[in-house]
Design an enzyme around this catalytic site. Sequence first.
Site, PDB file in Angstrom:
ATOM      1  N   ASP A   1      -5.562  -9.840   3.454  1.00 25.48           N
ATOM      2  CA  ASP A   1      -5.112  -8.835   4.417  1.00 25.48           C
ATOM      3  C   ASP A   1      -6.298  -8.395   5.264  1.00 25.48           C
ATOM      4  OD1 ASP A   1      -2.704  -9.096   3.196  1.00 25.48           O
ATOM      5  OD2 ASP A   1      -2.603  -7.066   2.392  1.00 25.48           O
TER       6      ASP A   1
ATOM      7  N   ASP B   1      10.192  -6.764   4.285  1.00 25.41           N
ATOM      8  CA  ASP B   1       9.502  -5.729   3.518  1.00 25.41           C
ATOM      9  C   ASP B   1      10.465  -4.564   3.346  1.00 25.41           C
ATOM     10  OD1 ASP B   1       7.281  -7.407   3.888  1.00 25.41           O
ATOM     11  OD2 ASP B   1       6.787  -6.405   5.766  1.00 25.41           O
TER      12      ASP B   1
END
Length: 302
Positions: free
Chosen positions: A53, A174
């Site tokens: 990330d 998500d």
Amino acid sequence: MMICNRKEVTKVDTMNEHLVTYFVLMTLVIIKPIKKRLKSLLRKIMNVIPAIDLLEGRCVRLYQGDYARSQTFNENPVEVARQWVDEGATLLHLVDLDGAKVGHAVNQKAIEAIVKAVDVPCQVGGGLRDRASVSTLINLGVKRAILGTVAVEKPQLVAELCGEFPGQILVGIDARNGKVATRGWLETSEVLATDLAHQMAQLGAAEIIYTDIQRDGTLSGPNLEALRELANAVAIPVIASGGVSSIADLLSLLALEPLGVTGAIVGRAIYTGDISLKEAIRAVGQGRWQDVPPDLGSSSFA
């Protein structure tokens, strides 16, 4: 000579049409799921995919998607990428966190550097909300692009991109409490994750990446029930993401592999050392049936 009543002939023809329709529907209902399960069983591996990330060029992890609770693990993401490949990764999962927040690519230089530095494919998500951004990544050498927000806001764009880049478009779903979050997890829609997954599969998405935001970065284990429900809603592969904290968590996902859960993204656990990437791949990767130890809760092998 036998003479048939016209009404009787019409009735028989109608019955035959109904029978044909019935058998076609039964074939779709029964054969397709069986084919999906057999294909999954024949894979013999579950892909363990390390996550990188990116926030302001650094390799970080968020806690439950909260940007204010980020933790930096390495200032050099290329170094991290090489480490995971050295430990056996065959695919890297890159997320442009800044891009997800603002809606356009921010960490493109870091992504390009990683793609050039490793000899395994990379999949990238975060801020991909138009054709140009997806095309740019593909041209940089990114193997697969992950769409998120546009899946909710611009499903037609997803369909167009799936047609233009067949097999290279994934959809990241998500969710918080079963509902889809968008725009870098900063907003939560009323769209159910299972409904969106079904729609995206119909539009041509190659795979679904499902992240339970409340599990992400918490090391609390994957949401198996939510994954099961979502995998049952689609006939394309599903990649699990969020909460994986141990080898035992990865082994628990094997029960869902026949349903189409073919991979798991691991993040914080491999950065903190709770999981060895090598051991994770050994546990659920190639030759896993020989390698799984008697104690399924063990995080190391003799």
